[in-house]
Design a protein around this motif. Structure first.
Motif, PDB file in Angstrom:
ATOM      1  N   GLU A 125      14.247 -67.388  27.743  1.00 16.17           N
ATOM      2  CA  GLU A 125      15.822 -67.648  28.153  1.00 16.17           C
ATOM      3  C   GLU A 125      16.320 -66.358  28.932  1.00 16.17           C
ATOM      4  OE1 GLU A 125      20.056 -67.878  25.762  1.00 16.17           O
ATOM      5  OE2 GLU A 125      18.122 -68.240  24.467  1.00 16.17           O
ATOM      6  N   LEU A 126      15.947 -65.196  28.383  1.00 19.68           N
ATOM      7  CA  LEU A 126      16.517 -63.857  29.144  1.00 19.68           C
ATOM      8  C   LEU A 126      15.503 -63.354  30.090  1.00 19.68           C
ATOM      9  CD1 LEU A 126      17.974 -62.322  25.812  1.00 19.68           C
ATOM     10  CD2 LEU A 126      19.221 -63.770  27.263  1.00 19.68           C
ATOM     11  N   GLY A 127      14.601 -63.773  30.315  1.00 17.36           N
ATOM     12  CA  GLY A 127      13.853 -63.239  31.328  1.00 17.36           C
ATOM     13  C   GLY A 127      13.206 -61.907  31.139  1.00 17.36           C
ATOM     14  N   ILE A 128      12.887 -61.472  29.770  1.00 19.73           N
ATOM     15  CA  ILE A 128      12.349 -60.228  29.662  1.00 19.73           C
ATOM     16  C   ILE A 128      11.141 -60.485  28.884  1.00 19.73           C
ATOM     17  CG2 ILE A 128      14.694 -59.453  28.971  1.00 19.73           C
ATOM     18  CD1 ILE A 128      14.456 -60.059  25.993  1.00 19.73           C
ATOM     19  N   GLU A 129      10.515 -59.115  28.531  1.00 18.66           N
ATOM     20  CA  GLU A 129       9.171 -59.046  28.275  1.00 18.66           C
ATOM     21  C   GLU A 129       8.809 -58.801  26.795  1.00 18.66           C
ATOM     22  OE1 GLU A 129       6.960 -56.151  30.940  1.00 18.66           O
ATOM     23  OE2 GLU A 129       8.655 -56.488  32.509  1.00 18.66           O
ATOM     24  N   ARG A 130       7.519 -59.054  26.343  1.00 21.76           N
ATOM     25  CA  ARG A 130       7.086 -58.611  25.019  1.00 21.76           C
ATOM     26  C   ARG A 130       6.364 -57.135  25.081  1.00 21.76           C
ATOM     27  NH1 ARG A 130       2.332 -58.915  22.141  1.00 21.76           N
ATOM     28  NH2 ARG A 130       2.604 -59.404  19.636  1.00 21.76           N
ATOM     29  N   SER A 131       6.877 -56.322  24.209  1.00 16.59           N
ATOM     30  CA  SER A 131       6.513 -55.044  24.211  1.00 16.59           C
ATOM     31  C   SER A 131       5.052 -54.892  23.817  1.00 16.59           C
ATOM     32  CB  SER A 131       7.173 -54.120  23.075  1.00 16.59           C
ATOM     33  OG  SER A 131       6.634 -53.088  22.991  1.00 16.59           O
ATOM     34  N   THR A 132       4.123 -54.158  24.418  1.00 17.24           N
ATOM     35  CA  THR A 132       2.745 -54.156  23.769  1.00 17.24           C
ATOM     36  C   THR A 132       2.526 -52.556  23.222  1.00 17.24           C
ATOM     37  OG1 THR A 132       2.037 -53.106  26.127  1.00 17.24           O
ATOM     38  CG2 THR A 132       1.877 -55.550  25.684  1.00 17.24           C
ATOM     39  N   TYR A 133       3.691 -51.905  22.702  1.00 18.33           N
ATOM     40  CA  TYR A 133       3.524 -50.744  22.228  1.00 18.33           C
ATOM     41  C   TYR A 133       2.701 -50.746  21.042  1.00 18.33           C
ATOM     42  CZ  TYR A 133       5.024 -46.547  19.406  1.00 18.33           C
ATOM     43  OH  TYR A 133       4.758 -45.518  18.553  1.00 18.33           O
ATOM     44  N   GLU A 134       1.952 -49.840  20.645  1.00 18.74           N
ATOM     45  CA  GLU A 134       1.372 -49.843  19.190  1.00 18.74           C
ATOM     46  C   GLU A 134       1.359 -48.279  18.697  1.00 18.74           C
ATOM     47  OE1 GLU A 134      -2.814 -50.947  19.439  1.00 18.74           O
ATOM     48  OE2 GLU A 134      -2.205 -52.886  19.672  1.00 18.74           O
ATOM     49  N   GLY A 135       1.841 -48.116  17.603  1.00 23.22           N
ATOM     50  CA  GLY A 135       2.060 -46.775  16.975  1.00 23.22           C
ATOM     51  C   GLY A 135       3.333 -46.517  15.992  1.00 23.22           C
ATOM     52  N   PRO A 136       3.723 -45.374  16.052  1.00 22.78           N
ATOM     53  CA  PRO A 136       4.684 -45.065  14.908  1.00 22.78           C
ATOM     54  C   PRO A 136       6.172 -45.721  15.132  1.00 22.78           C
ATOM     55  CG  PRO A 136       3.651 -42.970  15.231  1.00 22.78           C
ATOM     56  CD  PRO A 136       2.853 -43.973  16.237  1.00 22.78           C
ATOM     57  N   VAL A 137       6.908 -46.026  14.258  1.00 22.60           N
ATOM     58  CA  VAL A 137       7.945 -46.998  14.592  1.00 22.60           C
ATOM     59  C   VAL A 137       9.156 -46.364  13.734  1.00 22.60           C
ATOM     60  CG1 VAL A 137       6.725 -49.007  15.332  1.00 22.60           C
ATOM     61  CG2 VAL A 137       7.548 -48.703  12.939  1.00 22.60           C
ATOM     62  N   GLY A 138      10.540 -46.709  13.927  1.00 23.46           N
ATOM     63  CA  GLY A 138      11.450 -46.565  13.484  1.00 23.46           C
ATOM     64  C   GLY A 138      12.212 -47.674  12.678  1.00 23.46           C
ATOM     65  N   ILE A 139      13.242 -47.494  11.954  1.00 20.24           N
ATOM     66  CA  ILE A 139      13.915 -48.554  10.988  1.00 20.24           C
ATOM     67  C   ILE A 139      14.100 -49.910  12.080  1.00 20.24           C
ATOM     68  CG2 ILE A 139      16.220 -47.732  11.295  1.00 20.24           C
ATOM     69  CD1 ILE A 139      14.381 -49.202   8.223  1.00 20.24           C
ATOM     70  N   LEU A 140      14.517 -49.586  13.382  1.00 19.51           N
ATOM     71  CA  LEU A 140      14.647 -50.868  14.208  1.00 19.51           C
ATOM     72  C   LEU A 140      13.515 -51.609  14.123  1.00 19.51           C
ATOM     73  CD1 LEU A 140      16.092 -49.066  17.473  1.00 19.51           C
ATOM     74  CD2 LEU A 140      17.392 -49.768  15.540  1.00 19.51           C
ATOM     75  N   SER A 141      12.274 -51.239  14.268  1.00 16.81           N
ATOM     76  CA  SER A 141      11.092 -52.225  14.310  1.00 16.81           C
ATOM     77  C   SER A 141      11.115 -52.847  12.832  1.00 16.81           C
ATOM     78  CB  SER A 141       9.938 -51.560  14.418  1.00 16.81           C
ATOM     79  OG  SER A 141       9.883 -50.873  15.819  1.00 16.81           O
ATOM     80  N   ALA A 142      11.396 -52.221  11.705  1.00 15.23           N
ATOM     81  CA  ALA A 142      11.174 -52.874  10.404  1.00 15.23           C
ATOM     82  C   ALA A 142      12.244 -54.111  10.124  1.00 15.23           C
ATOM     83  CB  ALA A 142      11.458 -51.823   9.125  1.00 15.23           C
ATOM     84  N   ILE A 143      13.498 -53.788  10.738  1.00 16.90           N
ATOM     85  CA  ILE A 143      14.400 -54.725  10.690  1.00 16.90           C
ATOM     86  C   ILE A 143      14.308 -55.867  11.645  1.00 16.90           C
ATOM     87  CG2 ILE A 143      17.029 -55.172  10.912  1.00 16.90           C
ATOM     88  CD1 ILE A 143      17.454 -52.508  10.122  1.00 16.90           C
ATOM     89  N   ALA A 144      13.615 -55.549  12.788  1.00 20.07           N
ATOM     90  CA  ALA A 144      13.524 -56.709  13.674  1.00 20.07           C
ATOM     91  C   ALA A 144      12.336 -57.585  13.211  1.00 20.07           C
ATOM     92  CB  ALA A 144      12.888 -56.049  14.985  1.00 20.07           C
ATOM     93  N   GLU A 145      11.388 -56.991  12.466  1.00 17.72           N
ATOM     94  CA  GLU A 145      10.235 -57.896  12.108  1.00 17.72           C
ATOM     95  C   GLU A 145      10.801 -58.712  10.784  1.00 17.72           C
ATOM     96  OE1 GLU A 145       5.723 -57.050  11.130  1.00 17.72           O
ATOM     97  OE2 GLU A 145       6.821 -56.582   9.504  1.00 17.72           O
TER      98      GLU A 145
END
Length: 313
Positions: free
Chosen positions: A167-187
């Protein structure tokens, strides 16, 4: 989220946390700008005792009209005073008015990254989002990276949701490694059926100790592009120009710093050249992401930054 669902058709929660995800205070500064110009009120707040180490995130004392009080680290969700109504704004002056069909659907979450109990914290945040009938979440983040302050701030938007990416024409991140609280809430959000988008800004690492209004502007620009709102910039444009001029002045007195910035400019111009493919640009950004996960930080563990000055090494 099913195919064909309109991410922008419902209530949108815009999220930023001070701390590791917030280089140059860009993400939190962008949400604070929204808080200032939107007609919003607090609707939910976590209990600081449950999630924060007060020796790491200390409360601060303020003096408001002669009344001194402590302000504790927390996370607060704000909702519009008039949900769903685009006709209400903070001021009648058109120059201060937030416009667009989604104005009455914008909710905010602003807080400090928690010190503990991230799973419980995530569950509490998502309970509040579900109670407010949030239909999508936009996370704002900022990292320290090898980018020059003289060029447009690099912005990368991604989503784990295939329908949103289409819909928005954006990508999927391929990053692997330590994450912050944003990733926890997103999942957690995706698991309960709330689609998400994450927008990252790259902040020059050699100015990690100062807020970056230029990065705040870049995040607001991208948010405005993705979400149907027109957001007034206030004094941010002038502040961004002053920020850039100040760094120029510092570099003018330091030949090594100036030479280092010139190297970054050349690298950025190469990436931005017509010959550079979209894949090359994405790979360059992923390199920034991997570097921010190396465990080094600039201040209080923020954004994977670096306290050293590379041009002096």
């Amino acid at each position: 989220m099913t195919q064909g669902t309109n991410f922008l058709g419902g209530r949108i929660l815009v999220v930023a946390f001070e701390g590791w995800n917030d280089a140059g205070e860009a993400a939190s500064g962008a949400v604070k700008t929204l808080q200032d110009v939107l007609d919003v009120v607090p609707i939910a707040e976590v209990d600081p005792e449950l999630y924060f180490d007060f020796q790491f995130n200390r409360p601060t004392v303020t003096d408001d009209d002669g009344q001194r009080r402590l302000v504790w680290p927390s996370a607060i969700t704000y909702g519009p005073v008039h949900p769903g109504d685009p006709s209400h704004a903070l001021a009648d002056d058109a120059n201060l008015r937030v416009s667009g069909d989604n104005v009455g659907n914008i909710y905010l979450l602003l807080g400090t990254e928690p010190s503990r109990s991230w799973k419980s914290f995530t569950a509490e945040i998502l309970d509040a989002a579900l109670a407010s009938d949030i239909g999508g979440i936009v996370f704002l983040g900022a990292m320290l990276a090898d980018v020059p302050h003289t060029r447009p701030i690099s912005i990368f938007a991604s989503s784990e949701n295939s329908a949103v990416r289409t819909e928005l024409g954006i990508e999927r991140s391929t990053y692997e490694g330590p994450v912050g609280i944003l990733s926890a809430i997103a999942e957690g959000a995706e698991a309960v059926g709330i689609p998400t988008v994450t927008i990252w800004a790259s902040v020059p690492h050699y100015v990690h100790n100062a807020p970056s209004p230029k990065a705040m502007l870049a995040l607001i620009d991208k948010l405005e592009e993705l979400v149907d709102v027109t957001i007034p910039r206030g004094g941010l444009v002038d502040e961004a120009a002053a920020w850039e001029a100040g760094i120029d002045a510092l570099a003018a007195d330091d030949e090594e710093m100036a030479a280092y910035i010139q190297q970054l400019e050349q690298a950025r111009d190469t990436v931005d050249s017509p010959e550079a493919s979209g894949e090359a640009i994405a790979q360059e950004f992923e390199r920034y992401l991997r570097r921010r996960g190396d465990g080094r930080d600039g201040r209080d563990g923020q954004a994977g930054g670096r306290p050293d000055e590379p041009w002096r090494s």
